[in-house]
Design a protein around this motif. Structure first.
Motif, PDB file in Angstrom:
ATOM      1  N   ALA A  45      65.249  19.334 142.463  1.00 12.50           N
ATOM      2  CA  ALA A  45      65.211  18.630 141.486  1.00 12.50           C
ATOM      3  C   ALA A  45      66.235  18.280 140.151  1.00 12.50           C
ATOM      4  CB  ALA A  45      64.969  17.120 141.611  1.00 12.50           C
ATOM      5  N   ALA A  46      66.100  18.386 139.203  1.00 11.24           N
ATOM      6  CA  ALA A  46      66.326  18.771 137.879  1.00 11.24           C
ATOM      7  C   ALA A  46      67.615  20.045 137.845  1.00 11.24           C
ATOM      8  CB  ALA A  46      65.296  19.010 137.299  1.00 11.24           C
ATOM      9  N   ALA A  96      64.661   9.933 135.729  1.00 17.28           N
ATOM     10  CA  ALA A  96      63.418  11.147 135.918  1.00 17.28           C
ATOM     11  C   ALA A  96      64.147  11.833 134.586  1.00 17.28           C
ATOM     12  CB  ALA A  96      63.002  12.156 136.757  1.00 17.28           C
ATOM     13  N   PRO A  97      63.006  12.770 133.314  1.00 21.16           N
ATOM     14  CA  PRO A  97      63.490  13.859 132.606  1.00 21.16           C
ATOM     15  C   PRO A  97      64.298  14.981 133.883  1.00 21.16           C
ATOM     16  CG  PRO A  97      61.352  13.406 132.325  1.00 21.16           C
ATOM     17  CD  PRO A  97      61.658  12.171 133.536  1.00 21.16           C
ATOM     18  N   GLY A  98      64.890  15.232 133.474  1.00 21.96           N
ATOM     19  CA  GLY A  98      66.052  16.298 133.927  1.00 21.96           C
ATOM     20  C   GLY A  98      66.911  15.994 134.802  1.00 21.96           C
ATOM     21  N   GLY A  99      67.359  14.375 134.463  1.00 24.71           N
ATOM     22  CA  GLY A  99      68.726  13.507 135.717  1.00 24.71           C
ATOM     23  C   GLY A  99      68.732  13.516 136.318  1.00 24.71           C
ATOM     24  N   PHE A 100      67.698  13.418 137.179  1.00 22.63           N
ATOM     25  CA  PHE A 100      67.948  12.639 138.599  1.00 22.63           C
ATOM     26  C   PHE A 100      67.053  11.506 138.507  1.00 22.63           C
ATOM     27  CE2 PHE A 100      64.271  15.790 138.020  1.00 22.63           C
ATOM     28  CZ  PHE A 100      63.400  15.095 138.799  1.00 22.63           C
ATOM     29  N   SER A 101      66.987  11.173 139.649  1.00 23.25           N
ATOM     30  CA  SER A 101      66.198   9.585 139.756  1.00 23.25           C
ATOM     31  C   SER A 101      65.235  10.068 140.906  1.00 23.25           C
ATOM     32  CB  SER A 101      67.582   8.540 141.148  1.00 23.25           C
ATOM     33  OG  SER A 101      68.222   8.418 140.152  1.00 23.25           O
ATOM     34  N   VAL A 102      64.404   9.187 140.904  1.00 23.85           N
ATOM     35  CA  VAL A 102      62.450   9.477 141.892  1.00 23.85           C
ATOM     36  C   VAL A 102      61.867   7.619 142.493  1.00 23.85           C
ATOM     37  CG1 VAL A 102      61.709  11.248 140.575  1.00 23.85           C
ATOM     38  CG2 VAL A 102      61.075   8.835 139.800  1.00 23.85           C
ATOM     39  N   LEU A 103      61.502   8.070 143.884  1.00 25.83           N
ATOM     40  CA  LEU A 103      61.118   6.676 143.709  1.00 25.83           C
ATOM     41  C   LEU A 103      59.638   7.188 143.933  1.00 25.83           C
ATOM     42  CD1 LEU A 103      61.651   3.968 145.259  1.00 25.83           C
ATOM     43  CD2 LEU A 103      62.195   4.548 146.788  1.00 25.83           C
ATOM     44  N   LEU A 104      58.443   6.558 143.419  1.00 26.97           N
ATOM     45  CA  LEU A 104      57.336   6.940 143.197  1.00 26.97           C
ATOM     46  C   LEU A 104      57.102   6.199 144.631  1.00 26.97           C
ATOM     47  CD1 LEU A 104      57.101   7.434 139.575  1.00 26.97           C
ATOM     48  CD2 LEU A 104      57.137   9.346 141.043  1.00 26.97           C
ATOM     49  N   ALA A 105      55.974   6.705 144.679  1.00 25.36           N
ATOM     50  CA  ALA A 105      55.142   5.360 145.673  1.00 25.36           C
ATOM     51  C   ALA A 105      53.484   5.368 145.566  1.00 25.36           C
ATOM     52  CB  ALA A 105      53.908   6.606 146.674  1.00 25.36           C
ATOM     53  N   GLY A 106      52.759   5.735 144.190  1.00 24.30           N
ATOM     54  CA  GLY A 106      51.942   5.066 143.335  1.00 24.30           C
ATOM     55  C   GLY A 106      50.523   5.304 144.910  1.00 24.30           C
ATOM     56  N   SER A 107      49.683   5.826 143.794  1.00 23.27           N
ATOM     57  CA  SER A 107      48.309   6.915 143.978  1.00 23.27           C
ATOM     58  C   SER A 107      47.857   5.936 144.836  1.00 23.27           C
ATOM     59  CB  SER A 107      47.370   7.335 143.241  1.00 23.27           C
ATOM     60  OG  SER A 107      46.718   8.373 143.966  1.00 23.27           O
ATOM     61  N   GLY A 108      46.918   6.331 145.716  1.00 20.62           N
ATOM     62  CA  GLY A 108      46.148   5.702 146.255  1.00 20.62           C
ATOM     63  C   GLY A 108      46.317   4.244 147.683  1.00 20.62           C
TER      64      GLY A 108
END
Length: 278
Positions: A45-46, A96-108
């Motif tokens: 992604a970066a 995110a670092p690196g200039g892209f976007s993220v959609l995080l799920a959350g663990s557990g």
């Protein structure tokens, strides 16, 4: 989810099929855990963002998410909050670092480790909201062939299977490809071989897998499954150092062999998938 789409006892829910991607969607998956799948997703992604592409990585490993760890992010809002209606989709998207976007799920997220009708519909809704806004969406899936992983992969127009030269990884990669062919009628699978010892190892491994598929896996009568070797990522001490520091290799050591290999992979993805009309 509103009342019109919520499953009820009175109205059976039809099993919806995969949506037609509204943009370029690549599922980064693997048969076995621990092969560097999330490392590849994040650094790819970066590298794509560095080329001017608008990229989002969605952590589709809903039960055991760890993209946040790799990126050293501590999100206040995750995909879980969007699923439960506590937040809007745009509020959960993080830079995110690196200039892209993220959609995080959350663990557990145990309730999302099984593909219920609610999880399916929520996931489809999320994808429909994301795809028009990005040049490419990378789905960092879980490993293996659980129903949640297979559903996430089914949303992608292309599949990138990450494997290492270890026999267990290759055996599980073969099993995953076999399931994708049988259940999703995949005709083309793209391969990345991580942690290779010598130049050319990955292409030789892909060729060997292709020969096994030609013998034992049939897509349709007279039609073979095609494996496309997208590149090798060599074993590199800089990778472990970057992972331990929770840094992107592309940013911390852009000139090391593994980072250069990821950059080459990004170029192939851009040329064959992003710049290619659906």
């Amino acid at each position: 989810m509103n009342d019109e789409t919520r499953p009820t006892a009175e109205r059976p829910v039809a099993k919806p099929g995969p949506i037609k991607p509204l943009g370029k969607v690549v599922a980064v998956t693997s048969g076995k855990g621990g092969v560097g799948k999330t490392f590849v997703s994040a650094n790819l992604a970066a590298a794509l963002a560095k080329r001017g592409q608008k990229v989002l990585v969605l952590d589709a490993d809903l039960g055991l998410a760890n993209l946040d760890v790799v990126l050293n992010l501590y999100p206040k809002i995750t995909l879980h909050d969007v699923f439960t209606g506590k937040a809007k989709l745009e509020e959960a998207i993080v830079r995110a670092p690196g200039g892209f976007s993220v959609l995080l799920a959350g663990s557990g997220m145990v309730e999302y480790s099984r593909l219920t009708p609610t999880v399916r519909q929520d996931f489809l809704h999320i994808m429909s909201g994301l795809l028009p806004h990005y040049d490419i969406v990378l789905l960092d899936t879980g490993a293996g062939i659980s129903d949640v992983v297979l559903f996430a992969v089914s949303l992608a127009s292309e599949v990138l299977v990450v494997a290492t030269p270890e026999p267990t990884s290759l055996t599980d990669a073969y099993a995953t490809i076999k399931v994708l062919v049988g259940e999703q009628q995949r005709r083309t699978i793209r391969m990345v071989i991580n942690q290779t010892a010598r130049m050319g190892d990955g292409r030789a491994i892909t060729t060997q897998l292709q020969q096994v598929l030609d013998r034992f896996v049939v897509a349709k009568p007279g039609e073979k499954v095609r494996l496309i070797h997208m590149g090798d990522i060599p074993a590199d001490t800089a990778v472990r150092q970057a992972v331990m520091r929770r840094q992107l290799l592309i940013l911390s050591t852009p000139g090391c062999p593994a980072a250069l290999a990821v950059s080459q992979l990004a170029g192939k993805i851009e040329d064959t998938l992003i710049n290619k009309p659906l």
